[in-house]
Scaffold this motif. Sequence first.
Motif, PDB file in Angstrom:
ATOM      1  N   GLY A 283       0.974  -1.254   0.017  1.00 32.16           N
ATOM      2  CA  GLY A 283      -0.011  -0.102   0.039  1.00 32.16           C
ATOM      3  C   GLY A 283       0.628   1.466   0.058  1.00 32.16           C
ATOM      4  N   ASP A 286      -0.596   3.924  -2.257  1.00 29.03           N
ATOM      5  CA  ASP A 286      -2.132   4.453  -1.585  1.00 29.03           C
ATOM      6  C   ASP A 286      -1.736   5.681  -0.711  1.00 29.03           C
ATOM      7  N   SER A 290      -2.385   9.417  -0.818  1.00 26.13           N
ATOM      8  CA  SER A 290      -3.235  10.316   0.097  1.00 26.13           C
ATOM      9  C   SER A 290      -2.406  11.551   0.504  1.00 26.13           C
TER      10      SER A 290
END
Length: 327
Positions: A283, A286, A290
Amino acid sequence: IAHTISIDPLYAGIMDDTNLSLQEAHERYFPNLPPNPMLVINEDHHANATLSAAIKGFITYKKKLKAWTEKTEAENIKSLDWFLEVFGNDRLITTIKASDISEFQDMLFSVPKGATQKLKTKSRKKAIEGRAEGMETLSEPTILKYMTAIRSLLEWACDEGLISKVPGKNVFIKVKKDKSDKMPFDQGQMTTIYQSPIFTGCLSESRRSKEGKFIFKRAYYWAMLILAFTGARIGEVVQLELEDVKEVDGVWLFDVNDEELKKLKTKNSRRKVPIHDFLINIGFLDFYRSRLEMKKTGKLFHELQAADNPEGAFSKIGNRYTHHGWV
């Protein structure tokens, strides 16, 4: 002014044909160059340059070149201040001898480690006098760092014509840097780090040292993993910008560079490092996206920028891991 001393080659020929002072010649013929910090010393005659005046010129020169980081500047100035304390502001730099250099180095071996914090003094004399029995003294790598500052001063002074040669050249090689005190983590330490609650599950974000069921994939989590999977230095990871995470020809990578205010140990440290598949699979992209959406700062790990010395603050985490196994 009767120029009976050697003049910087920059001004050679000019002074023979004009009645200008060195300062006036510099401003007229070299208007696009930065001020020469040694002009005042030159016009007072090199032979009369005091140690304090030479050090002032040396520091000005280094600052003009932006040759020092803030940390390096502080370390060099501390060493130069100690040198002044030992030999005096008004000591002529031409009178510094090899025996003086040896004396200064011997003194450094008696200075207690962390004197500024532990003994609340910047004075080398008071630090030595206040050293308690058994108190650890400066390490050889630290002494080498301080002696290098003195050697740089003297080499610069020689280049400027303030002295004819660098005194005590052979003294400096007595301190050899011992790299054994900065050994890499062994397998056991690595296991301790990456099996700690921050990676396996902690009680809460504020209690990351306690075992629990939560894994918070924030700055410390990703920074520690990036260190493991890239072999990068702590400073290189802490200063990463969002724009340093790039996709090139379908490959995600970290662009390690010294653009803007970022710093690298050497110019050869500039490189592009592919992001390991493991980081992508758990991740990291991700997390990166963000951060792009937050637009809080340009830093990938903005939380680590709060400290005056982000790299040093993050290094303490590694020490806690090593000795205690917690964050």
